[in-house]
Enzyme design. Structure first.
Site, PDB file in Angstrom:
ATOM      1  N   GLY A 184       0.236  -9.282 -11.760  1.00  0.00           N
ATOM      2  CA  GLY A 184      -0.640  -8.384 -12.520  1.00  0.00           C
ATOM      3  C   GLY A 184       0.036  -7.915 -13.796  1.00  0.00           C
ATOM      4  O   GLY A 184       1.245  -7.711 -13.819  1.00  0.00           O
TER       5      GLY A 184
ATOM      6  N   ARG B 183       3.518 -22.309  -3.636  1.00  0.00           N
ATOM      7  CA  ARG B 183       2.281 -22.266  -2.835  1.00  0.00           C
ATOM      8  C   ARG B 183       1.102 -22.501  -3.749  1.00  0.00           C
ATOM      9  O   ARG B 183       0.218 -21.676  -3.867  1.00  0.00           O
ATOM     10  CB  ARG B 183       2.163 -20.904  -2.149  1.00  0.00           C
ATOM     11  CG  ARG B 183       3.365 -20.561  -1.314  1.00  0.00           C
ATOM     12  CD  ARG B 183       3.327 -19.148  -0.825  1.00  0.00           C
ATOM     13  NE  ARG B 183       2.584 -19.050   0.415  1.00  0.00           N
ATOM     14  CZ  ARG B 183       2.510 -17.968   1.162  1.00  0.00           C
ATOM     15  NH1 ARG B 183       3.159 -16.884   0.808  1.00  0.00           N
ATOM     16  NH2 ARG B 183       1.795 -17.946   2.255  1.00  0.00           N
TER      17      ARG B 183
ATOM     18  N   ASP C 252       7.280  -7.804  -7.302  1.00  0.00           N
ATOM     19  CA  ASP C 252       7.949  -8.381  -6.141  1.00  0.00           C
ATOM     20  C   ASP C 252       7.598  -9.865  -5.942  1.00  0.00           C
ATOM     21  O   ASP C 252       8.482 -10.686  -5.701  1.00  0.00           O
ATOM     22  CB  ASP C 252       7.599  -7.570  -4.884  1.00  0.00           C
ATOM     23  CG  ASP C 252       8.457  -8.001  -3.713  1.00  0.00           C
ATOM     24  OD1 ASP C 252       9.689  -7.979  -3.870  1.00  0.00           O
ATOM     25  OD2 ASP C 252       7.903  -8.393  -2.677  1.00  0.00           O
TER      26      ASP C 252
ATOM     27  N   THR D 123       6.016  -3.599 -12.890  1.00  0.00           N
ATOM     28  CA  THR D 123       4.854  -3.284 -12.071  1.00  0.00           C
ATOM     29  C   THR D 123       4.458  -1.835 -12.275  1.00  0.00           C
ATOM     30  O   THR D 123       5.327  -0.961 -12.345  1.00  0.00           O
ATOM     31  CB  THR D 123       5.086  -3.522 -10.563  1.00  0.00           C
ATOM     32  OG1 THR D 123       3.986  -2.978  -9.832  1.00  0.00           O
ATOM     33  CG2 THR D 123       6.357  -2.891 -10.044  1.00  0.00           C
TER      34      THR D 123
ATOM     35  N   ASP E  89       3.166  -0.291 -10.012  1.00  0.00           N
ATOM     36  CA  ASP E  89       3.298   0.309  -8.676  1.00  0.00           C
ATOM     37  C   ASP E  89       4.649   0.994  -8.464  1.00  0.00           C
ATOM     38  O   ASP E  89       4.788   1.799  -7.543  1.00  0.00           O
ATOM     39  CB  ASP E  89       3.123  -0.762  -7.590  1.00  0.00           C
ATOM     40  CG  ASP E  89       1.817  -1.516  -7.721  1.00  0.00           C
ATOM     41  OD1 ASP E  89       0.859  -0.943  -8.263  1.00  0.00           O
ATOM     42  OD2 ASP E  89       1.758  -2.683  -7.285  1.00  0.00           O
TER      43      ASP E  89
ATOM     44  N   ASP F 296       7.356  -0.191  -7.262  1.00  0.00           N
ATOM     45  CA  ASP F 296       7.866  -0.441  -5.910  1.00  0.00           C
ATOM     46  C   ASP F 296       8.949  -1.515  -5.852  1.00  0.00           C
ATOM     47  O   ASP F 296       9.194  -2.089  -4.792  1.00  0.00           O
ATOM     48  CB  ASP F 296       6.697  -0.826  -4.983  1.00  0.00           C
ATOM     49  CG  ASP F 296       5.981  -2.089  -5.439  1.00  0.00           C
ATOM     50  OD1 ASP F 296       6.256  -2.558  -6.560  1.00  0.00           O
ATOM     51  OD2 ASP F 296       5.153  -2.605  -4.675  1.00  0.00           O
TER      52      ASP F 296
ATOM     53  N   ARG G  93      -0.484  -0.540  -4.420  1.00  0.00           N
ATOM     54  CA  ARG G  93      -0.272  -1.401  -3.251  1.00  0.00           C
ATOM     55  C   ARG G  93       0.269  -0.581  -2.080  1.00  0.00           C
ATOM     56  O   ARG G  93      -0.338   0.412  -1.740  1.00  0.00           O
ATOM     57  CB  ARG G  93       0.602  -2.602  -3.598  1.00  0.00           C
ATOM     58  CG  ARG G  93      -0.144  -3.594  -4.480  1.00  0.00           C
ATOM     59  CD  ARG G  93       0.515  -4.928  -4.598  1.00  0.00           C
ATOM     60  NE  ARG G  93       0.432  -5.711  -3.376  1.00  0.00           N
ATOM     61  CZ  ARG G  93      -0.673  -6.324  -2.931  1.00  0.00           C
ATOM     62  NH1 ARG G  93      -1.795  -6.252  -3.605  1.00  0.00           N
ATOM     63  NH2 ARG G  93      -0.647  -7.014  -1.823  1.00  0.00           N
TER      64      ARG G  93
END
Ligand code: F6P
Length: 359
Positions: A10, A78, A115, A137, A139, A141, A183
């Site tokens: 983000g 992925r 992260d 971020t 967040d 975090d 989050r």
């Protein structure tokens, strides 16, 4: 020396400041810089890379977003692809990415991310890529830094929004429930909630009991305060419950949190008889111009990341430990999200101000 820059996950206000700082400080050393478009996509798709010169990054420090574009579905380990049966499956394309990186003649990667993106950076480093991470971020975090850029801006926006809700909540004698991002961490909710004078703050670190929340609202009613402001972190959980999701993770993506504020508002309405309204602040918290703090932090991180490349210190993330910028091995950062410590002074402050934390 050729440095590649990626901005994944983000976006966060301050990203462009980091990019500008990397480009200018690398230029001072006579090095070249290239931006990978859309996270890591540019090395695996036609999107490609963009040569970044001092002229190209002129006047972008104050701009929100990222001039490189980003995605939170671009994990090279992925990568979502359709199989022969047309099903979307995840493929490991990291070897291709490393081959593209080497073929482009890059000597180092500066990976700016939260992260998820730092985990990718760490895994690429373990496969031999010279990587320096920069924490990004809203967040807040990420372990290894007291603050990530974007957080201060998000808190400022949330604080202003909550400030504005007071007058309408009071006029209508309502309970306003505001959902903020973050989050699985309660930093944005806690900092904005305290600063804007919320009555209740619910964060993921403290599972809440809705009965306790309603007790607080009733106590305010009894003392003649006929409105209340409840700030809920998107990852807040009821005691014995689970985080509320808008959407489960699909191939290449991540879980999307959201919706807790409607549940909390309905429960408060049913139990107290008060009229309730909800507000989901959403991506407003990530948009627009970064605060001075985030600009400066972003610029410091960008310059520090180039310094790390100069020192050949790879596999590390730069971080803010006031008054200085430190380096932490990526292995000590990834997979260890930084939650609000239960014994933190900020939480104590909230309690001692009489703010209800749902416990
Ligand atoms: O990590 C930043 C963040 O804004 C979170 O607070 C939020 O849960 C998530 O990203 C939203 O992501 P998206 O851009 O996919 O809606």
């Amino acid at each position: 020396m050729r440095i590649a820059i990626s901005t994944g996950g983000g976006d966060a206000p301050g990203l462009n400041a980091v990019i500008r700082a990397i480009v200018l400080s690398a230029h001072q050393r006579g090095w070249q810089t290239y931006g990978i478009r859309r996270g890591y996509d540019g090395l695996l798709t036609e999107e490609g890379v963009l040569m970044l010169t001092p002229e190209r990054v002129r006047g972008i420090t104050h701009l929100g977003g990222t001039i490189l574009g980003t995605t939170n579905r671009g994990n090279p380990f992925r990568w979502p692809m359709k199989d022969a049966a047309g099903q979307v499956v995840e493929m490991d394309r990291s070897d291709e990415l490393i081959a593209a990186f080497t073929a482009s003649g890059f000597d180092a990667l500066i990976a700016i991310g939260g992260d998820g993106s730092l985990r990718i950076a760490y895994d690429l480093w373990r496969k031999g890529l010279p990587v320096v991470g920069v924490p990004k971020t809203i967040d807040n975090d990420v372990t290894g830094t007291l603050a990530s850029f974007g957080f201060d801006t998000a808190v400022s926006i949330a604080t202003e929004a909550i400030d504005r809700l007071h007058s309408t909540a009071e006029s209508h004698e309502r309970v306003m429930v505001v959902e903020v991002m973050g989050r699985y961490a309660g930093w944005i909710a806690l900092h904005s909630g305290i600063s804007a004078g919320a009555d209740v703050i619910l964060i993921p670190e403290i599972p809440f009991d809705i009965a306790k929340v309603c007790d607080k609202i009733r106590a305010r009613e009894a003392s003649g305060r006929h409105f209340s402001i409840v700030v809920v972190a998107e990852g807040a959980i009821a005691k014995g419950g689970q985080a509320v999701l808008l959407e489960r993770r699909t191939a290449g993506g991540v879980d999307r949190l959201g919706g807790i504020c409607s549940l909390v508002a309905r429960a408060i309405g049913e139990r107290t008889g008060k009229e309730t309204r909800t507000l989901v602040l959403g991506h407003l918290q990530r948009g627009g111009s970064p605060t001075t703090f985030d600009r400066l932090l972003g610029l410091r991180f960008g310059v520090a990341a180039v310094r790390s490349v100069a020192d050949k210190a790879f596999g590390v993330m730069v971080g803010f430990e006031p008054p200085t910028i430190v380096r932490t091995p990526l292995q000590d950062v990834v997979g260890r999200p930084r939650s609000v410590p239960l014994e933190s002074d900020t939480l104590r402050t909230a309690r001692e101000l009489g703010i209800n934390l749902g416990d």
